[in-house]
Structure formats: structure tokens, C-alpha cells
Design a protein around this motif. Sequence first.
Motif, PDB file in Angstrom:
ATOM      1  N   VAL A 216      63.319  56.221  33.012  1.00 29.18           N
ATOM      2  CA  VAL A 216      64.441  55.821  31.930  1.00 29.18           C
ATOM      3  C   VAL A 216      64.494  54.628  31.535  1.00 29.18           C
ATOM      4  CG1 VAL A 216      66.931  55.726  32.027  1.00 29.18           C
ATOM      5  CG2 VAL A 216      66.027  57.412  33.307  1.00 29.18           C
ATOM      6  N   GLY A 217      63.895  53.581  31.974  1.00 27.22           N
ATOM      7  CA  GLY A 217      64.031  52.062  31.447  1.00 27.22           C
ATOM      8  C   GLY A 217      62.735  52.132  30.463  1.00 27.22           C
TER       9      GLY A 217
ATOM     10  N   LEU B  36      71.602  53.142  32.448  1.00 31.27           N
ATOM     11  CA  LEU B  36      71.259  54.084  33.383  1.00 31.27           C
ATOM     12  C   LEU B  36      70.003  53.622  34.327  1.00 31.27           C
ATOM     13  CD1 LEU B  36      71.642  56.999  34.474  1.00 31.27           C
ATOM     14  CD2 LEU B  36      70.361  57.751  32.764  1.00 31.27           C
ATOM     15  N   ALA B  37      69.179  53.104  33.828  1.00 30.39           N
ATOM     16  CA  ALA B  37      68.122  52.522  34.537  1.00 30.39           C
ATOM     17  C   ALA B  37      68.634  51.515  35.480  1.00 30.39           C
ATOM     18  CB  ALA B  37      67.005  51.855  33.615  1.00 30.39           C
TER      19      ALA B  37
ATOM     20  N   ILE C 293      65.379  41.517  33.420  1.00 29.77           N
ATOM     21  CA  ILE C 293      65.759  42.115  34.503  1.00 29.77           C
ATOM     22  C   ILE C 293      64.951  43.261  35.191  1.00 29.77           C
ATOM     23  CG2 ILE C 293      67.707  43.865  34.866  1.00 29.77           C
ATOM     24  CD1 ILE C 293      69.360  42.354  32.751  1.00 29.77           C
ATOM     25  N   GLY C 294      64.404  43.894  34.355  1.00 26.42           N
ATOM     26  CA  GLY C 294      63.356  44.969  34.818  1.00 26.42           C
ATOM     27  C   GLY C 294      62.345  44.522  35.750  1.00 26.42           C
ATOM     28  N   SER C 295      61.914  43.146  35.589  1.00 25.12           N
ATOM     29  CA  SER C 295      60.743  42.580  36.343  1.00 25.12           C
ATOM     30  C   SER C 295      61.365  41.951  37.642  1.00 25.12           C
ATOM     31  CB  SER C 295      60.227  41.225  35.347  1.00 25.12           C
ATOM     32  OG  SER C 295      59.704  41.742  34.300  1.00 25.12           O
ATOM     33  N   ALA C 296      62.842  41.684  37.465  1.00 24.09           N
ATOM     34  CA  ALA C 296      63.224  41.182  38.728  1.00 24.09           C
ATOM     35  C   ALA C 296      63.835  42.033  39.908  1.00 24.09           C
ATOM     36  CB  ALA C 296      64.402  40.223  38.391  1.00 24.09           C
ATOM     37  N   LEU C 297      63.962  43.349  39.179  1.00 27.28           N
ATOM     38  CA  LEU C 297      64.668  44.350  40.232  1.00 27.28           C
ATOM     39  C   LEU C 297      63.654  45.400  40.793  1.00 27.28           C
ATOM     40  CD1 LEU C 297      67.451  45.925  38.191  1.00 27.28           C
ATOM     41  CD2 LEU C 297      67.835  44.459  40.254  1.00 27.28           C
ATOM     42  N   PRO C 298      63.824  45.611  42.210  1.00 25.67           N
ATOM     43  CA  PRO C 298      62.928  46.732  42.603  1.00 25.67           C
ATOM     44  C   PRO C 298      63.102  48.008  41.891  1.00 25.67           C
ATOM     45  CG  PRO C 298      64.626  46.144  44.112  1.00 25.67           C
ATOM     46  CD  PRO C 298      64.786  45.112  43.063  1.00 25.67           C
ATOM     47  N   LEU C 299      62.094  48.496  41.049  1.00 19.47           N
ATOM     48  CA  LEU C 299      62.557  49.734  40.639  1.00 19.47           C
ATOM     49  C   LEU C 299      61.730  51.004  41.129  1.00 19.47           C
ATOM     50  CD1 LEU C 299      61.582  48.229  36.938  1.00 19.47           C
ATOM     51  CD2 LEU C 299      63.852  48.564  37.940  1.00 19.47           C
ATOM     52  N   ASN C 300      62.726  52.077  41.155  1.00 16.74           N
ATOM     53  CA  ASN C 300      61.997  53.458  41.641  1.00 16.74           C
ATOM     54  C   ASN C 300      61.612  54.118  40.608  1.00 16.74           C
ATOM     55  OD1 ASN C 300      64.282  54.344  40.449  1.00 16.74           O
ATOM     56  ND2 ASN C 300      65.415  54.171  42.321  1.00 16.74           N
TER      57      ASN C 300
END
Length: 149
Positions: free
Chosen positions: A57-58, A139-140, A44-51
Motif C-alpha cells: 500500500v505504501g 492506510l500503510a 517514516i517508512g524507513s523507521a517503521l517495521p513494515l509488514n
Amino acid sequence: MSTPTGQTLTAAHAEVRAEIARTDNKTALLLAFVGAVLAGAWTIGSALPLNAPAVVVGVLGMALLVGAASVLLTSVRPNLNGGHGFPLWATLTPEQITESLSTDLAADIANLSRLAVVKFTCLRRAVDLTRAGGALLVLAVVLALGGAA
């Protein structure tokens, strides 16, 4: 061991061994769950645009889950230096094993009980770490989807 004391000791010994087995089963299930959550979070973390806040938090959540896995592995790690059970029996003759079991059942119960408490404590810590890590991962995701507004 036909005396009530002998029967009581045998029952207590069986109960402690069963508790160790239950704790090891719970540990195995939680370890599989933590592995699946880590894999899912990575996907999921690889697929989402993360700020930046979501990344921080992640990463903390993932670190807690890795810590939980480490505690779980510690819980099931064989203790070959222990003074009871298989490691001790491997050094004894059959006659010494019979004598040891007939005279030291209470001591074996005490040793196994201490081992069960250590395993249970590790499992409890791992559950706490897993819950905290999971909350941070949720939360992330919220931060990534909703922004840091």
C-alpha cells in the motif's frame, strides 16, 4: 483601444493571464507539498517495521505521489512550440509585435484560455492523485502500526 470592446478585450486578456499565474502558483505550492510528503513518507517508512500489506500500500501511495509530481511538472513545462506569446514574439520585429497585439488580442485570449484550461486540468489531476496517494500512505501507516489483522 479606447472603445468598450477594446477595454473588454484588455480586461479579459488580463484576467486570463492572472488565472494562469494563480494556477502556476498553486502548482508550485502543491509540488512543494508533494515533495515534502514524499520525503516524510520515506523517513517514516524507513523507521517503521513494515509488514507486506503496508509495503504494498505504501509503494502504491508513493507511486501516486510521484505521478502527481510528474503531472505538476508537465503543467509548468514551457511550451516553446506554441503559436502565441513569447516564442512567437521572439521571431517578430517590434513593429510586427505591435501589429500582432493590436489585431490579434482576441486570438491571444483564446490561446491563453486554452493554455489555462490545460494547466487547470493538470492541477486538478495532480490534486486527485495527491489525495489518493496520501490516503494510501495513511492506510500503510495504519497497517504497519496495527498489523494486517
